[in-house]
Design an enzyme around this catalytic site. Structure first.
Site, mmCIF file in Angstrom:
data_model
loop_
_atom_site.group_PDB
_atom_site.id
_atom_site.type_symbol
_atom_site.label_atom_id
_atom_site.label_comp_id
_atom_site.label_asym_id
_atom_site.label_seq_id
_atom_site.Cartn_x
_atom_site.Cartn_y
_atom_site.Cartn_z
ATOM 1 N N CYS A 54 -33.931 8.127 7.229
ATOM 2 C CA CYS A 54 -34.259 8.587 5.880
ATOM 3 C C CYS A 54 -33.086 8.513 4.916
ATOM 4 O O CYS A 54 -33.241 8.835 3.736
ATOM 5 C CB CYS A 54 -34.757 10.027 5.946
ATOM 6 S SG CYS A 54 -33.528 11.188 6.590
ATOM 7 N N ASN A 55 -31.911 8.093 5.391
ATOM 8 C CA ASN A 55 -30.702 8.168 4.557
ATOM 9 C C ASN A 55 -30.894 7.588 3.167
ATOM 10 O O ASN A 55 -30.443 8.169 2.167
ATOM 11 C CB ASN A 55 -29.548 7.418 5.238
ATOM 12 C CG ASN A 55 -29.387 7.776 6.697
ATOM 13 O OD1 ASN A 55 -30.335 7.674 7.466
ATOM 14 N ND2 ASN A 55 -28.202 8.186 7.095
#
Length: 355
Positions: free
Chosen positions: A88-89
């Site tokens: 999800c960065n």
């Protein structure tokens, strides 16, 4: 029906723990571990120790982008269920939100490849709420379209922004979770209702029952005198910018006044979001003691059982816990999936994200 689960980006096993604990009072419907992969060595050791200690070869520690990794996974056995919490960065509102332009933004495509090659009955995909706005809102629709068109028959998808504190998780954690059911199967998933779940406070989670001083992953962080002094001025629920601090304890940081820096928990509310990264001041702070939480306390907020042991250094464990899906939250969703396939009615509610 037994569902053999494969996982990409498995993390320390939050999803797997929830899946394997899912119980709908019908022994014919259950989820078992088949294979999993992650690129971090400590994370894989944690997963093996807690999820499949009798079958360590079923967890492949590798970068999914490396040629041949998917073939090695498929050689470990066939699956009819699939989960992937794709990194999800690049979608998180906490970061730069580069979306598809970032290093991790396109990794969902490896999940699509597994769907194409394995055609599981159902899948579960997870990401942060920031996915909704990444790439000017285009990223989420691109991902949805890819999921709908995957496999031999396509998938009907059921996305929702789950606010886990509303499901009794002692933490304010909002995640987009997409359940997909193969297009040729006559089942319709419904979003499980929050109505029968009560709000659980962080105090209740951490103190009931008390954590043994000798518990695994329970080492306390040694706080500097200045941090202890600063925390003594910060009230529960306040951070370093909302508290009335003496001049010598104020932080000289711009643009962070609504942040979680040196924020103390409010013991009468769920915790704020447990994260896996960040420097000084971002470790989540106890409401009454002038210190950061231990990793075991953080794991309590993520609803990992106390016998769930994390491998690696203290900072590695902190990262693993922060990146995981809350086990009990995952369990609720997996049980809803099992009930769907078992044709058991359950209380549901409308989705808050359009398909």
């Amino acid at each position: 029906m037994q569902y053999n689960l494969g996982e990409l980006f498995c993390g320390p096993g939050g999803l797997a723990c929830g899946a394997l604990c899912a119980d709908i009072a019908n022994p014919d419907f259950k989820i078992t571990h088949k294979w999993a992969t992650d690129y971090d060595a400590d994370t894989c050791k944690t997963y093996i120790r807690n999820i499949c200690p009798e079958n360590p070869e079923s967890v492949l520690c590798a970068d999914i982008r490396t040629e041949g990794v998917i073939e090695k996974l498929l050689a470990l056995g066939s699956i009819n269920a699939f989960a992937f919490g794709f990194p999800c960065n690049d979608f998180s509102v906490v970061g730069e939100q580069k979306g598809f332009d970032g290093k991790f933004g396109s990794l969902y495509q490896y999940g699509i490849e597994i769907l194409n090659r394995c055609n599981p009955d159902w899948f579960l995909a997870e990401n942060v709420g920031g996915l909704k706005t990444a790439n000017d809102g285009k990223a989420i629709n691109t991902i949805f379209d890819a999921m709908r068109g995957a496999g031999e028959c396509g998938y009907r998808i059921y996305p929702n922004l789950y606010k886990f504190e509303e499901y009794g998780i002692p933490q304010s954690r909002h995640r987009i979770i997409i359940v997909g059911i193969r297009g040729d199967l006559p089942f319709e998933f419904k979003i499980p209702s929050t109505r029968n779940h009560r709000i659980k406070t962080c105090r209740e989670a951490i103190e009931n029952p008390p954590i043994s001083e000798s518990a695994y992953n329970n080492e306390k962080t040694r706080q500097s005198p200045s941090v202890v002094e600063r925390l003594n001025f910060i009230q529960p629920g306040q951070n370093a910018f909302t508290a009335d601090l003496p001049e010598h304890l104020k932080l000289k940081i711009r643009g962070a006044k609504i942040s979680q820096i040196y924020k103390r928990l409010d013991p009468e509310k769920p915790a704020y979001t447990v994260t896996g990264s960040g420097g000084g001041g971002t470790h989540i702070y106890h409401w009454s003691e002038p210190r950061a939480l231990t990793n075991r306390e953080r794991a309590r907020l993520q609803t990992f059982p106390d016998n769930y042991i994390f491998e690696g250094s203290k900072e590695s464990v902190r990262k693993q816990i922060g990146m995981a899906v809350p086990c009990e939250g995952a369990k609720i969703i997996f049980e809803a999936i099992l009930k769907t396939f078992a044709r058991i009615e359950y209380e549901s509610m409308a989705a808050n994200i359009a398909e």
